[in-house]
Design a protein around this motif. Sequence first.
Motif, PDB file in Angstrom:
ATOM      1  N   ALA A   1       0.664  -1.190   0.019  1.00  6.54           N
ATOM      2  CA  ALA A   1       0.012  -0.021  -0.145  1.00  6.54           C
ATOM      3  C   ALA A   1       0.773   1.246  -0.062  1.00  6.54           C
ATOM      4  O   ALA A   1       0.541   2.183  -0.737  1.00  6.54           O
ATOM      5  CB  ALA A   1      -0.914  -0.129   1.109  1.00  6.54           C
ATOM      6  N   TRP A   2       1.715   1.282   0.862  1.00  6.47           N
ATOM      7  CA  TRP A   2       2.903   2.395   0.952  1.00  6.47           C
ATOM      8  C   TRP A   2       3.605   2.511  -0.213  1.00  6.47           C
ATOM      9  O   TRP A   2       3.877   3.752  -0.431  1.00  6.47           O
ATOM     10  CB  TRP A   2       3.441   2.498   2.263  1.00  6.47           C
ATOM     11  CG  TRP A   2       2.621   2.934   3.270  1.00  6.47           C
ATOM     12  CD1 TRP A   2       2.065   2.004   4.326  1.00  6.47           C
ATOM     13  CD2 TRP A   2       2.372   4.062   3.709  1.00  6.47           C
ATOM     14  NE1 TRP A   2       1.296   2.689   5.309  1.00  6.47           N
ATOM     15  CE2 TRP A   2       1.271   4.029   4.989  1.00  6.47           C
ATOM     16  CE3 TRP A   2       2.364   5.392   3.077  1.00  6.47           C
ATOM     17  CZ2 TRP A   2       0.744   5.165   5.612  1.00  6.47           C
ATOM     18  CZ3 TRP A   2       1.836   6.466   3.625  1.00  6.47           C
ATOM     19  CH2 TRP A   2       0.836   6.385   4.879  1.00  6.47           C
ATOM     20  N   GLN A   3       4.103   1.604  -0.976  1.00  3.36           N
ATOM     21  CA  GLN A   3       4.460   1.499  -2.114  1.00  3.36           C
ATOM     22  C   GLN A   3       4.152   2.269  -3.227  1.00  3.36           C
ATOM     23  O   GLN A   3       4.562   3.063  -3.919  1.00  3.36           O
ATOM     24  CB  GLN A   3       5.305   0.297  -2.582  1.00  3.36           C
ATOM     25  CG  GLN A   3       6.471   0.200  -3.550  1.00  3.36           C
ATOM     26  CD  GLN A   3       7.487   0.977  -3.402  1.00  3.36           C
ATOM     27  OE1 GLN A   3       8.442   0.341  -2.715  1.00  3.36           O
ATOM     28  NE2 GLN A   3       7.576   2.430  -3.870  1.00  3.36           N
ATOM     29  N   VAL A   4       2.691   2.008  -3.383  1.00  3.67           N
ATOM     30  CA  VAL A   4       1.950   2.317  -4.499  1.00  3.67           C
ATOM     31  C   VAL A   4       1.799   3.996  -4.077  1.00  3.67           C
ATOM     32  O   VAL A   4       1.616   4.777  -5.069  1.00  3.67           O
ATOM     33  CB  VAL A   4       0.658   1.818  -4.459  1.00  3.67           C
ATOM     34  CG1 VAL A   4      -0.692   2.520  -5.209  1.00  3.67           C
ATOM     35  CG2 VAL A   4       0.495   0.289  -4.669  1.00  3.67           C
ATOM     36  N   ILE A   5       1.502   4.234  -2.893  1.00  3.02           N
ATOM     37  CA  ILE A   5       1.270   5.816  -2.501  1.00  3.02           C
ATOM     38  C   ILE A   5       2.826   6.494  -2.778  1.00  3.02           C
ATOM     39  O   ILE A   5       2.774   7.821  -3.348  1.00  3.02           O
ATOM     40  CB  ILE A   5       1.128   6.004  -0.961  1.00  3.02           C
ATOM     41  CG1 ILE A   5      -0.266   5.243  -0.519  1.00  3.02           C
ATOM     42  CG2 ILE A   5       1.088   7.358  -0.366  1.00  3.02           C
ATOM     43  CD1 ILE A   5      -0.795   5.429   0.654  1.00  3.02           C
ATOM     44  N   GLU A   6       3.941   5.961  -2.700  1.00  2.00           N
ATOM     45  CA  GLU A   6       5.208   6.543  -2.762  1.00  2.00           C
ATOM     46  C   GLU A   6       5.299   6.709  -4.143  1.00  2.00           C
ATOM     47  O   GLU A   6       6.120   7.754  -4.793  1.00  2.00           O
ATOM     48  CB  GLU A   6       6.361   5.861  -2.260  1.00  2.00           C
ATOM     49  CG  GLU A   6       6.691   5.973  -0.905  1.00  2.00           C
ATOM     50  CD  GLU A   6       7.932   6.018  -0.255  1.00  2.00           C
ATOM     51  OE1 GLU A   6       8.757   5.192  -1.160  1.00  2.00           O
ATOM     52  OE2 GLU A   6       8.293   5.879   0.652  1.00  2.00           O
ATOM     53  N   LEU A   7       4.787   5.905  -5.169  1.00  2.00           N
ATOM     54  CA  LEU A   7       4.906   5.868  -6.738  1.00  2.00           C
ATOM     55  C   LEU A   7       3.792   7.051  -7.224  1.00  2.00           C
ATOM     56  O   LEU A   7       3.894   7.012  -8.370  1.00  2.00           O
ATOM     57  CB  LEU A   7       4.553   4.485  -7.081  1.00  2.00           C
ATOM     58  CG  LEU A   7       5.412   3.437  -6.819  1.00  2.00           C
ATOM     59  CD1 LEU A   7       5.313   2.088  -7.475  1.00  2.00           C
ATOM     60  CD2 LEU A   7       7.037   4.018  -7.408  1.00  2.00           C
ATOM     61  N   GLY A   8       2.846   7.600  -6.142  1.00  2.00           N
ATOM     62  CA  GLY A   8       2.111   8.595  -6.684  1.00  2.00           C
ATOM     63  C   GLY A   8       0.675   8.079  -6.937  1.00  2.00           C
ATOM     64  O   GLY A   8      -0.147   8.786  -7.373  1.00  2.00           O
TER      65      GLY A   8
ATOM     66  N   LEU B   1      -4.143   0.998  -6.374  1.00  2.33           N
ATOM     67  CA  LEU B   1      -3.816  -0.043  -5.332  1.00  2.33           C
ATOM     68  C   LEU B   1      -5.045  -1.114  -5.599  1.00  2.33           C
ATOM     69  O   LEU B   1      -4.488  -2.342  -5.464  1.00  2.33           O
ATOM     70  CB  LEU B   1      -4.205   0.536  -3.907  1.00  2.33           C
ATOM     71  CG  LEU B   1      -4.160  -0.458  -2.638  1.00  2.33           C
ATOM     72  CD1 LEU B   1      -2.565  -1.094  -2.688  1.00  2.33           C
ATOM     73  CD2 LEU B   1      -4.330   0.379  -1.616  1.00  2.33           C
ATOM     74  N   SER B   2      -6.148  -0.625  -5.959  1.00  2.05           N
ATOM     75  CA  SER B   2      -7.086  -1.656  -6.437  1.00  2.05           C
ATOM     76  C   SER B   2      -6.658  -2.591  -7.580  1.00  2.05           C
ATOM     77  O   SER B   2      -7.033  -3.884  -7.698  1.00  2.05           O
ATOM     78  CB  SER B   2      -8.432  -0.987  -7.058  1.00  2.05           C
ATOM     79  OG  SER B   2      -9.513  -1.885  -7.278  1.00  2.05           O
ATOM     80  N   VAL B   3      -5.869  -2.015  -8.819  1.00  2.00           N
ATOM     81  CA  VAL B   3      -5.547  -2.635  -9.695  1.00  2.00           C
ATOM     82  C   VAL B   3      -4.464  -3.611  -9.340  1.00  2.00           C
ATOM     83  O   VAL B   3      -4.490  -4.871  -9.658  1.00  2.00           O
ATOM     84  CB  VAL B   3      -4.730  -1.656 -10.730  1.00  2.00           C
ATOM     85  CG1 VAL B   3      -3.802  -2.657 -11.755  1.00  2.00           C
ATOM     86  CG2 VAL B   3      -5.796  -1.015 -11.519  1.00  2.00           C
ATOM     87  N   VAL B   4      -3.672  -3.281  -8.124  1.00  2.00           N
ATOM     88  CA  VAL B   4      -2.666  -4.259  -7.899  1.00  2.00           C
ATOM     89  C   VAL B   4      -3.329  -5.446  -6.988  1.00  2.00           C
ATOM     90  O   VAL B   4      -3.076  -6.609  -7.178  1.00  2.00           O
ATOM     91  CB  VAL B   4      -1.573  -3.607  -7.009  1.00  2.00           C
ATOM     92  CG1 VAL B   4      -0.679  -4.544  -6.231  1.00  2.00           C
ATOM     93  CG2 VAL B   4      -0.770  -2.579  -7.730  1.00  2.00           C
ATOM     94  N   THR B   5      -4.284  -5.340  -6.259  1.00  2.00           N
ATOM     95  CA  THR B   5      -4.753  -6.258  -5.259  1.00  2.00           C
ATOM     96  C   THR B   5      -5.726  -7.174  -6.096  1.00  2.00           C
ATOM     97  O   THR B   5      -5.974  -8.292  -5.752  1.00  2.00           O
ATOM     98  CB  THR B   5      -5.536  -5.532  -4.185  1.00  2.00           C
ATOM     99  OG1 THR B   5      -6.672  -4.530  -4.892  1.00  2.00           O
ATOM    100  CG2 THR B   5      -4.762  -4.955  -3.241  1.00  2.00           C
ATOM    101  N   THR B   6      -6.548  -6.440  -7.338  1.00  2.00           N
ATOM    102  CA  THR B   6      -7.194  -7.222  -8.139  1.00  2.00           C
ATOM    103  C   THR B   6      -6.273  -8.273  -9.026  1.00  2.00           C
ATOM    104  O   THR B   6      -6.562  -9.436  -9.376  1.00  2.00           O
ATOM    105  CB  THR B   6      -7.888  -6.541  -9.113  1.00  2.00           C
ATOM    106  OG1 THR B   6      -8.824  -5.598  -8.421  1.00  2.00           O
ATOM    107  CG2 THR B   6      -8.722  -7.397 -10.024  1.00  2.00           C
ATOM    108  N   ALA B   7      -4.999  -7.867  -9.283  1.00  4.21           N
ATOM    109  CA  ALA B   7      -3.889  -8.771  -9.818  1.00  4.21           C
ATOM    110  C   ALA B   7      -3.568  -9.808  -9.118  1.00  4.21           C
ATOM    111  O   ALA B   7      -3.463 -11.028  -9.639  1.00  4.21           O
ATOM    112  CB  ALA B   7      -2.654  -7.892 -10.267  1.00  4.21           C
TER     113      ALA B   7
END
Length: 430
Positions: free
Chosen positions: A38-45, A51-57
């Motif tokens: 979650a925090w890595q997604v936030i750091e990437l802007g 985040l939904s795309v990544v968790t869906t993957a």
Amino acid sequence: MSAGWKAVRPLRHRDYRLLWIGLAVALLGSGLWLVALAWQVIELGGGPVQLSVVTTAYSIGLVVCVLFGGVAADRLSQRLVMVAADVVRGCVLLVVAALALTELLEVWHLAGAAVLIGAGEAFLIPAYTALVPKLLPAEELLAANGLEGTLRPLAQQATGPALGGLVIAAMSPGLAILITAFTYFFSAGCVLAMRIPAAEPTEAAEPAEDRVTGVRAMAADLREGWAYVRRTRWLLASLLFGTVFVLLILGPLEVLLPFAVKDQLGGGPSDFGLVLAAFGIGGAIGALLISSRSLPRRYLTVMTLMWGFGALPIVVLGVAQHLWVMAVGAALVGATGSASMVIWGTLLQRRVPDQLRGRISSLDFFVSLLLMPVSMALAGPAGALIGIPAVFVIAGVGPALICVLVVYWGRLPSDELANPLDPAPEPASA
């Protein structure tokens, strides 16, 4: 023997102890990974959409591969399947950590990694379920499932995320991902250290030279597993009930609970976290309590009614006006659900034939996952249409009503009496 000692009795066995330690460390890593992701997604802007795309993957990797994971668990060495799954997950996260620490990471890298991690878990879980009965006597499987049911919420939902938060706050998400990779390698090392044969071939009904291989063999294995479910009434009834159970309760818990905390209590993230913590702690306590005693004689009926009527406190989550009331309701739901899962896992290990256990376990997992996104997709519109309290009432009362029908239609009382698992010992002769 005291109840507390009975609950940890499986840890006396060296091989199971190694497996359990590896699982504990891997679960810590999984909890750490959730926060780091979650925090890595936030750091990437990124935001909620990314985040939904990544968790869906991750979910896609899990759903697509879980049935194949069951076939692998029945055809191959469960130990080697588990080692391969952990090594793959560890290597994937090593690459992600290297990209993050060198500032080359992008969101699509995380999505691709999430697919592979989900696939690894899809192979690992059926193999674990099929392997445990080979390490322990039948009478200790309930305690073993109780240990896992106690460990999972404490490690994956509490300690792991807390550790991840500390690492990220002190250093970076990339370092947290790197630590997660090493937890998977540690788990693989524990499994390799077990003193069991490198391969546990399953005896097939047909001679080895007549067995088909490849896609045809995999399709035949899946058909064989489904045919067993259809002709095994208690199993079919339980899986159908589990499907409806997931559909009714998962969406409200995952999607609407934060809004219930906000609208009914005027609470914020800390209050929501407290309710989730109560759910996890209740689950750990429920698993520990049910595994501290013998398997109920009416194991199917107890499991199904506890699942169904144990959902009634969900109603409290939709109407409570005080935080402590909501926390108690969440703890009760977690306790009864976790206790039921301990019995269910024990039944898969004791009543399903060895050569089918991996496939049936993966089918159970697949059915649960299949309606997970449907439940989440329906929860939001349902809450807007009829109100959040009404949705929680349906989620709580629905399973209680349906479980009674399942007990009757599945002929569970007659089945459990005809197939006792832990009969009472006969009195000693004079």
